[in-house]
Every structure is written in structure tokens, then in C-alpha cells.
Design a protein around this motif. Sequence first.
Motif: not given
Length: 551
Positions: A4, A6, A170
Motif C-alpha cells: 500500500t 500513494r 492510496t
Amino acid sequence: MPETMRSVEAAVEILRDRGVRYAFGVPGESFLGLLDALHDIPEIDLVSSRHEGGAAFMADAAAKLTGQPAICMGTRGVGSANLAIGIHTAQQDSTPMIAMVGQVETPFRHMEALQEVELASFLSPITKWSIEATAGSELPRLTSEAYRIATSGRPGPVAIALRGDILDETVEFSGLPPSARAIAHPAPEQLAEILELLAASERPLIIAGGGILRSGAVQLLQEFAEATETPVATAFRRLDAFPTDHPLSLGSLSFGTPAPVRKRAQDADLVLAIGTRLSELTTLGFTVPGKHARLVHIDVEPSVLGRSFAATVAMLSDARRCLAALIDMAAMMTWPDRNDQNSRDRKAFEDAIRAGSGSVTSLVDPALVVQAMARRLPDDAVITADAGNFFGWVQRFGSFRQPGTFLGPTSGAMGYAVPAAVAATIVHRGTRKVVATAGDGGFFMTGNELAVAAQRGLPVICVVFNNSLYGTIRLHQEKEYPGRVSGTELWTPDIVKYAEAFGGLGIRIDSNADVDDAVRKAIEHPGIVVIDVAVDRNTIAPGVRLDEVSG
């Protein structure tokens, strides 16, 4: 296992893993997320320029030297408009580039928000691909595709518009493998036809373009030219695609080409064009190949083959692979003895470049400055050139013995030389001498980028051929509208003091007697140097006097 992160972090990691090492730009609020992502990627050197146009020129130069696209960045309409000059330069120069431009946030799109422009359509005509990422989930895939397009076939610029609000979204990311690069292989039957045409030719000429440099084929081209006894001229602003001191070199094709070389090129009965699109200046105004000449055209991009001239053989191939195959086949053939003719052609070229400018009335002969640089600079020094009439002296009298030693825009963009020199010094980490050559008009378009050199402690040399004119346009003006001067006069500030403002050394040359010593001092100085070369305005181009043109 997906991680996970950006979306913008995933995009930057993709570019890092593909080999991108430089990012140039002016920071903007619409892509703060991108700047933040670059903060954690030490492999990519983030360079803050003083103007987006300079940033794009820097990205173009870095890509030419490394073979990898560089990033250039600007914000929304204003920054992207400034970037456009360098993006267009990359398009015409076939340089891989990735423009990452900030865009209005999604809730405000299509409401004429601050600086809003439809960036994808705005940049589309000057890029290979221009796209707007509308969601963070799209950004990694679009970034990977942008890299693939920028580096495939004929390389070029791509642009991604980044909505400010999607960068921090995300995403689940586990990496995206690069696509295998398509490779065009030379066809054996075409190779045989090329060699048969070459062996039967009486006055063949090879034109070496940027594809020779991009594929790392300069040494192979030299071996092929020697094996077949075929002279070589380089395409416009590809001065380092063949060693200028080689006995088979006839210099470069451009507006500054000496008359004997122009005639030799126009009289060629076979032109073997490798890695060039045969542009207006390379073909001397579309007069090479001549009407009765045959053309063999070799390039990685099918759309350029035979576009300007009908080709007898049009081969879709990488220059390096093609030349390697040609060398193997040529070794099994008997070749005509062209030594006498080649020696005469080379002597005519050498006599022309020894003759000097042939138009000097007072002050400094630009030919002497370029010749002094050629004598004193090491073979691996990098010369950058702006657009302008002064380039005729760089082309005719410069010495380029190794690939990667010349950078100049085929688009004719003024303001290229200084940012390109700064980028070259960054790429080579100060280990090579780098010299920017420009007229006073072009120099003051982007001379502010010397601030980047000063901030980073980079040793950049600038040579400014100063005649207080927009000289190229003035020459055309006097031909078209003699005696009616309009808009081409310049006031030039004190260049010595300008250099000192950046903590550099300023040197003024007012006479030919001072040329060699000034060049020596500049090369020995460890920091920024700007040489102000006083040029008589009548010394408008090699072999041309302005007062004679205007009558």
C-alpha cells in the motif's frame, strides 16, 4: 505481495526502476505530491531550475547524454506553456522525455479554475503521447506506458497531466514489469542490395544522423566507412556522430556547410542515410539527394522512411544492428578504389575550414575562438550550441572526436545552450569540461540558469558571440527588406559583470590577439566562466558580410 502506497510514489518508483535518474522543474502547488515522492528517491536527482523552459532543455540534454528519458515538471497552464519549447525540441530531436505537469484538482475541473488548460490536448501535437490521469489507480499504469512510448521506435517526449488531488490516493502496488522493447532486424536481401548499390556507385555519401548516436554505432559506422571507402557527412546538429578528424569525414550538413562539401553532397549519385529523417537543413533545403541520386534510407521509425525523398531501399532497422550486418557482408566483397577521390574531397573540406571566416572587418573572428577551443579542450569535452548564425562557426571549425560531445537543438530553439550545459555538467558530475556557445540574443534568454550552476558549484563555461543583434533574423531581413531594420537591434548588458553576479569569471575579448589566452584562462578556471566575444556585426556568418548582403 502488493504494498500500500500513494499513487505518485508508485509512479516514481516505476521510473526509477526503468533507469530514470534526473528530474528538472520549477516547483508548483499542483504537483507537490510528486515533489514529496521524489524526496525519498535518492537515485533521481531533483534539479530546481529558474524557468520551466530551462528545465525542459535540461531534460533534453540529460536524455541525450544518458540514453534514458529525464523528467521535466511544470504547473498547470503557465508552467506547461513554458515547458512547451523544450518538449517541442525533444520531439524534433527524437529525444525521450517524460513531462509530468500539474493539473487542476478533480472537483474544479472544467470550471476555468486558476491556470486551467486542457493539458492533454494542449501538449498532444508536440508529444508522442499526452494523457491526463483522472484517478490515482490509473497513474502507475499510465506512467509505465509513458516510459515505453517515450523510448520505443523513434524516441520522443510524452506528457502526463497530474490532477493534484489524485497524487496522494492510496493504491495497492506490487510493481509493473517493463515491456520488452521491439527490435527491427535488417533483412538479408536488403543488406545485399545496399552493398551492391554502394559498390556500383561512383560518388557515394553516407549521412549519419542521431540514430547512430542513440544506438551507440559511431565506431561501427567508422569501420563500415573504412571498409567501403565511403565518405561521411553528419546530419544537422549531429556533429559528434562521426569523428571530424577522420580522413573520410566531410563535416556536417547545415547552413554553415562549406561550398565544396555542399557541391559534393548535391553531386552524390548514392546517398546512404542512416538514423536521420532527412530534414530541411540536413538536405540543404531538400537538394540532397539530388534529382538523379539513389537513396538508401535506414531508420527505426517507418514513418520517416522515404517521406522526404523516394527511397530505392527503405530498411526498418536499428543503426547498430544494420551496420554490424553490413560490415560482415562487406568483408566478403571487393570494393572500388576511391582513395584519390576521397583525398580530394577531404582536402577541399580541410582547405575550407582552414580559411577562417573570410568576412572579418574588425574585432574578433569567431572562427579563431572555435579553433582555440578545439586545440585546448580535451577530446571528451562537451560543447552545447544555441540557435543562431554563430553556429556556422561551431559547425565548420569545431572538432568532435567522440560521441556524446555535442548537444544542440535541431528545432532551432534559442536559449538551449546554457541549460544544456548545466545539465551536462550535472550528468558528468563536473568530471568533463562543458562549454555553452551562444549569441547574445540566445544567451540572455536562459542565462539565468547559471544560478543553478552557482548553487551546485558547477564549473560551466559560456562563450557568447556578441554583436548586439538578432543576427539570423537580421540577415534574412536585409535580404528581404534591405535597409529597413525592424526589431533586430539589441542592447546587451555588461556580460563580464553578469558573470561576476553568479560568482563567476567574466572575460572580454576585443581582438584576435587575445583569443588564445582568454580560452586558456577559461578552461583553467575552476568555476563559472562567461567569455564575451566582441563580434563585428558585419561578420554575420561564415563567409558572409552583412553590409554586402544589404548592398
